[in-house]
Design an enzyme around this catalytic site. Sequence first.
Site, PDB file in Angstrom:
ATOM      1  N   LYS A  76      -9.804  -7.032   2.484  1.00  0.00           N
ATOM      2  CA  LYS A  76      -9.037  -5.867   3.173  1.00  0.00           C
ATOM      3  C   LYS A  76      -9.884  -4.720   3.694  1.00  0.00           C
ATOM      4  CE  LYS A  76      -5.136  -6.642  -0.105  1.00  0.00           C
ATOM      5  NZ  LYS A  76      -4.453  -6.290  -1.081  1.00  0.00           N
ATOM      6  N   GLN A 111      -4.685  -1.942  -6.113  1.00  0.00           N
ATOM      7  CA  GLN A 111      -4.692  -3.740  -6.199  1.00  0.00           C
ATOM      8  C   GLN A 111      -3.906  -4.107  -7.542  1.00  0.00           C
ATOM      9  OE1 GLN A 111      -5.680  -5.571  -3.597  1.00  0.00           O
ATOM     10  NE2 GLN A 111      -5.111  -7.396  -4.930  1.00  0.00           N
ATOM     11  N   ASP A 147       1.077   0.051   0.893  1.00  0.00           N
ATOM     12  CA  ASP A 147       1.496  -1.181   0.475  1.00  0.00           C
ATOM     13  C   ASP A 147       3.166  -1.274   0.277  1.00  0.00           C
ATOM     14  OD1 ASP A 147       0.222  -3.668  -0.118  1.00  0.00           O
ATOM     15  OD2 ASP A 147      -0.149  -2.986  -2.161  1.00  0.00           O
TER      16      ASP A 147
END
Length: 289
Positions: A53, A97, A120
């Site tokens: 990412k 994450q 996200d």
Amino acid sequence: MPVIIDGARIARELRARVAAEVAEFVAEHGWAPGLATVLVGEDPASEVYVRNKRRLAGEAGMKDLHRHLDASASTDDVADVIRVLAEDDAVSGILLQLPLPGSMSSASLIDLIPPGKDVDGLTTASAGRLARGAEGFRPCTPSGVMALIDSTGVELNGAVAVVVGRSELVGGPTARLLLDRNATVTIAHSHTRDLAAVTSRADVLVVAAGRAGLIGGEHVKPGAVVIDVGIARTPDGLVGDVRFEEVRRTAGWITPVPGGVGPMTIAMLLQNTLRAARLREHPDAGWAG
Ligand code: NAD
């Protein structure tokens, strides 16, 4: 033989488009969108995901604002980091994450991310906006699935769509996005009786069960679009939930694993981060808070 949907290529093209738009954004506003990935602990798979990412965000011209906390960090330590990022104008998007180490609960930490930085798309606020069909950030993997379906040109309006899996991260939001496009949507899950009877009605079949090889030829309607979200590591490499060699004889379109949905997830994250940066320049979008 079906068309193999080349997620790697579609993702590459999308990232190139985002990079071009980031360059325009920088020229116009004098600052680059910033992505803050937050990694807690040393889970090897998470480290690989976060590294990718960060690398691809950098290649798209974004600022890397990564934060790493070691596995001994407390929930309060992680919360403090997220609160600081939430206030920092250089941070366009925040991604925590998952999974978090030990018994640390992710839901309350994710909900510290302001809606306008939730690239996200996993906060309760974003989930509520999705459920209501209101503007907001959509989760990246489901958005990637939709982009892959759209790449086939198959009409979703009125199509029968079946999603296998009902998780908050993948199956649930994907079903909602399909419904928003006027598909007739069925969600199958681990309690579904006679899975093949359900899935074999689908014009569009999205499989996100996390069960390697669950779906075979008998589960698939001839000519269907089959999107395989599953990823499992085996001694032979990565495999999906769909028995590719078997299902390709029946499907009209099919995604490979790897090289299907996986690359799309990061491309969607970058697209969301650019959008988050634009929101800061146009705060009239009241929902972004
Ligand atoms: P999850 O474990 O949270 O959810 C799995 C879902 O599948 C559940 O709703 C469960 O009811 C259903 N299910 C399990 N076994 C089933 C069966 N035999 N028949 C029907 N339904 C069944 O998993 P998740 O987070 O939604 O992830 C699903 C898969 O997608 C995993 O393999 C994961 O690694 C992968 N994934 C890939 C990406 C990507 O970028 N490609 C992103 C996220 C998740």
